[in-house]
Design an enzyme around this catalytic site. Structure first.
Site, short mmCIF file in Angstrom:
data_model
loop_
_atom_site.label_atom_id
_atom_site.label_comp_id
_atom_site.label_asym_id
_atom_site.label_seq_id
_atom_site.Cartn_x
_atom_site.Cartn_y
_atom_site.Cartn_z
N ASN A 210 0.85 -1.20 0.00
CA ASN A 210 0.00 0.00 0.00
C ASN A 210 0.88 1.25 0.00
O ASN A 210 2.10 1.15 -0.03
CB ASN A 210 -0.97 -0.02 1.18
CG ASN A 210 -0.24 -0.02 2.50
OD1 ASN A 210 0.43 0.95 2.85
ND2 ASN A 210 -0.34 -1.12 3.24
N ASP A 279 -4.16 -6.20 5.22
CA ASP A 279 -5.16 -7.05 5.88
C ASP A 279 -5.10 -8.48 5.35
O ASP A 279 -5.47 -9.41 6.05
CB ASP A 279 -6.57 -6.47 5.65
CG ASP A 279 -6.75 -5.17 6.42
OD1 ASP A 279 -6.32 -5.12 7.59
OD2 ASP A 279 -7.28 -4.19 5.85
N LYS A 289 9.88 -16.36 -10.22
CA LYS A 289 9.06 -15.30 -10.80
C LYS A 289 7.93 -15.89 -11.66
O LYS A 289 8.20 -16.74 -12.53
CB LYS A 289 9.95 -14.38 -11.64
CG LYS A 289 9.22 -13.19 -12.20
CD LYS A 289 10.13 -12.34 -13.05
CE LYS A 289 9.30 -11.29 -13.76
NZ LYS A 289 10.06 -10.65 -14.83
N PRO A 305 -2.97 -11.58 10.62
CA PRO A 305 -3.35 -11.32 12.02
C PRO A 305 -3.47 -9.82 12.25
O PRO A 305 -2.75 -9.04 11.63
CB PRO A 305 -2.19 -11.91 12.82
CG PRO A 305 -1.05 -12.00 11.86
CD PRO A 305 -1.64 -12.15 10.49
N ASP A 306 -4.36 -9.42 13.15
CA ASP A 306 -4.51 -8.01 13.48
C ASP A 306 -3.61 -7.70 14.70
O ASP A 306 -3.93 -8.09 15.83
CB ASP A 306 -5.98 -7.69 13.79
CG ASP A 306 -6.19 -6.19 13.88
OD1 ASP A 306 -5.40 -5.51 14.55
OD2 ASP A 306 -7.15 -5.69 13.25
N ILE A 307 -2.50 -7.05 14.43
CA ILE A 307 -1.48 -6.82 15.47
C ILE A 307 -2.04 -5.95 16.59
O ILE A 307 -1.89 -6.25 17.79
CB ILE A 307 -0.23 -6.15 14.85
CG1 ILE A 307 0.30 -6.99 13.68
CG2 ILE A 307 0.85 -5.93 15.89
CD1 ILE A 307 1.29 -6.28 12.79
#
Ligand code: PMT
Length: 402
Positions: A210, A279, A289, A305-307
């Site tokens: 991102n 996410d 490749k 996982p959501d830290i």
């Protein structure tokens, strides 16, 4: 701690073009109620005159170490004892080198050795000089000895180059000085943070990622450090250099970020999740490749996982602050995140617009905590971070007291 109004600042001016801004800084400190005395080095006087500072401060501007007239007004040891804070702005590469070597060859360098007050440097120099290994090593030595380093800023320089090395604006330096004396100091407090993006590999050359540049997180790490906290920053891949006095652990993926956080979270007092953690990650990472044989390609993603939620759900969680990056219904979604993840505070920002959010040098935030809310309008990420750090400190102390 006595009030900010009664604080005594010894303003050291060294020989850089930014010295002209020191006169504005002097005024700003005085307007905030602080008492200021000024010391100029020989080189500073090539850019600005002692008379300017004498007229503005209403006191002798000191320039000489071995001058009986100046020493009679206030000798250098008394001046060193008088200060609550020594602020060297601008601090040139040469002054930083002399201070690092412990020189006492002029009045300002001698005062820095003789004072027991904290010393803050506002570096100002050409961007290559700032990046030079010698300057970095000198500053690291000083920070290890307890010197504070405020700035520098990025942007266009007087020499025509662009980069890091501009002195912070007087307004920002004033904010640093106020935060330094604020009752919400974070002396002795351990802060663990995340910043930047994560990269989730698809094959050895491609990743899901991102736009996070790390600017918001790095600025906040510096502001929390300036309040006295010991800061560990777990950062995804960003092009920012490690700020002085901060331990920075570089990671790539969400899973690496999670394990770096979890091994360090024990004993941390405040946790702040600024990172834009992916996410989802590709279920499989190809070992070679991937070739473009087919017209379409499907990538199967699995949840990361959501830290932040994991830290907040610990038995005795630190004071936990999250960020929320939203494109619509910013406050509503942020408050839902705060409640569902069990956070002490959340900082919500609008992303996906031209101004603020990802990559930009500016941002606006709405801070939400149990029973409170504060909107911070669009401003530089550095200033915003100072406001946010102050609010985190205040809420952290409020929770500790209750
Ligand atoms: O880095 P910059 O270019 O300066 O941009 C700053 C920023 C826009 C990245 C920053 O201000 C910001 O909003 N950071 C949070 C971005 C984000 O991922 O928000 P979110 O709403 O998806 O996540 C909510 C919170 O959960 C965040 O604190 C995030 O760190 C955390 N999280 C999310 C997913 C996950 N797997 N683990 C997490 O810890």
């Amino acid at each position: 701690m006595s009030s900010i109004e009664s604080k005594k600042i010894l303003l050291g001016v060294t020989g850089g073009i930014a010295a002209y801004k020191s006169a504005v800084l002097l005024r700003a400190l005085q307007n905030a109620g602080m008492e200021v005395r000024v010391v100029l080095t020989q080189a500073a006087q090539a850019f600005v005159t002692p008379l300017t500072f004498q007229a503005l401060s209403g006191h002798t501007a000191y320039t000489e170490l071995l001058d009986s007239v100046q020493e009679a007004a206030m000798d250098h040891i008394s001046l060193a004892r008088w200060a609550d804070l020594v602020l060297v702005a601008p601090a040139t590469a040469d002054f930083i080198a002399r201070a690092a070597s412990g020189h006492a060859d002029d009045l300002l360098a001698t005062l820095c050795l003789a004072t027991r007050a904290p010393i803050a440097l506002a570096p100002a120099m050409n961007q290559q000089m700032w990046l030079n290994q010698a300057t970095r090593e000198n500053l690291e030595r000083l920070v290890k000895r307890g010197y504070l380093c405020w700035g520098p800023d990025d942007g266009a320089q007087a020499c025509g180059e662009t980069g890091s090395g501009r002195m912070l604006e007087p307004e920002a330096l004033l904010k640093h000085a106020q935060a330094h004396f604020a009752p919400g100091s974070l002396d002795g407090i351990n802060v663990l943070m995340t910043a930047g993006s994560t990269r989730e590999p698809i094959d050895p050359v491609r990743f899901v990622g991102n736009r996070s540049s790390g600017k918001m997180g790095f600025a906040l790490a510096e502001s929390l450090r300036d309040l006295g906290a010991s800061v560990i920053l777990v950062s995804g891949p960003v092009s920012l250099s490690t700020p002085f006095g901060i331990e920075c652990i570089r990671v790539e993926t969400a899973e690496q970020m999670r394990s770096s956080v979890l091994v360090r979270v024990e004993g941390c007092d405040i946790f702040v999740g600024v990172a834009a953690v992916a996410d989802y990650r590709p279920r499989h990472c190809a070992s070679e490749k991937i070739k473009k044989h087919k017209e379409t390609m499907t990538l199967e993603l699995v949840r990361n996982p959501d830290i932040l939620a994991e830290v907040a759900a610990r038995g005795r969680p630190p004071f936990t602050v999250g960020f929320a990056a939203e494109t619509e219904q910013v406050e509503t979604y942020a408050e839902t995140k705060r409640r569902s993840k069990g956070l002490d505070m959340i900082a919500a920002n609008r992303v996906g617009t031209d101004e603020g959010g990802f990559e930009s040098d500016s941002n606006a935030l709405v801070l939400i905590w149990q029973g409170g809310r504060e909107a911070l309008p669009m401003m530089t990420k550095s200033l915003l971070a100072q406001h946010l750090a102050g609010r985190i400190s205040e809420r952290y102390h409020a929770r500790t007291r209750s």
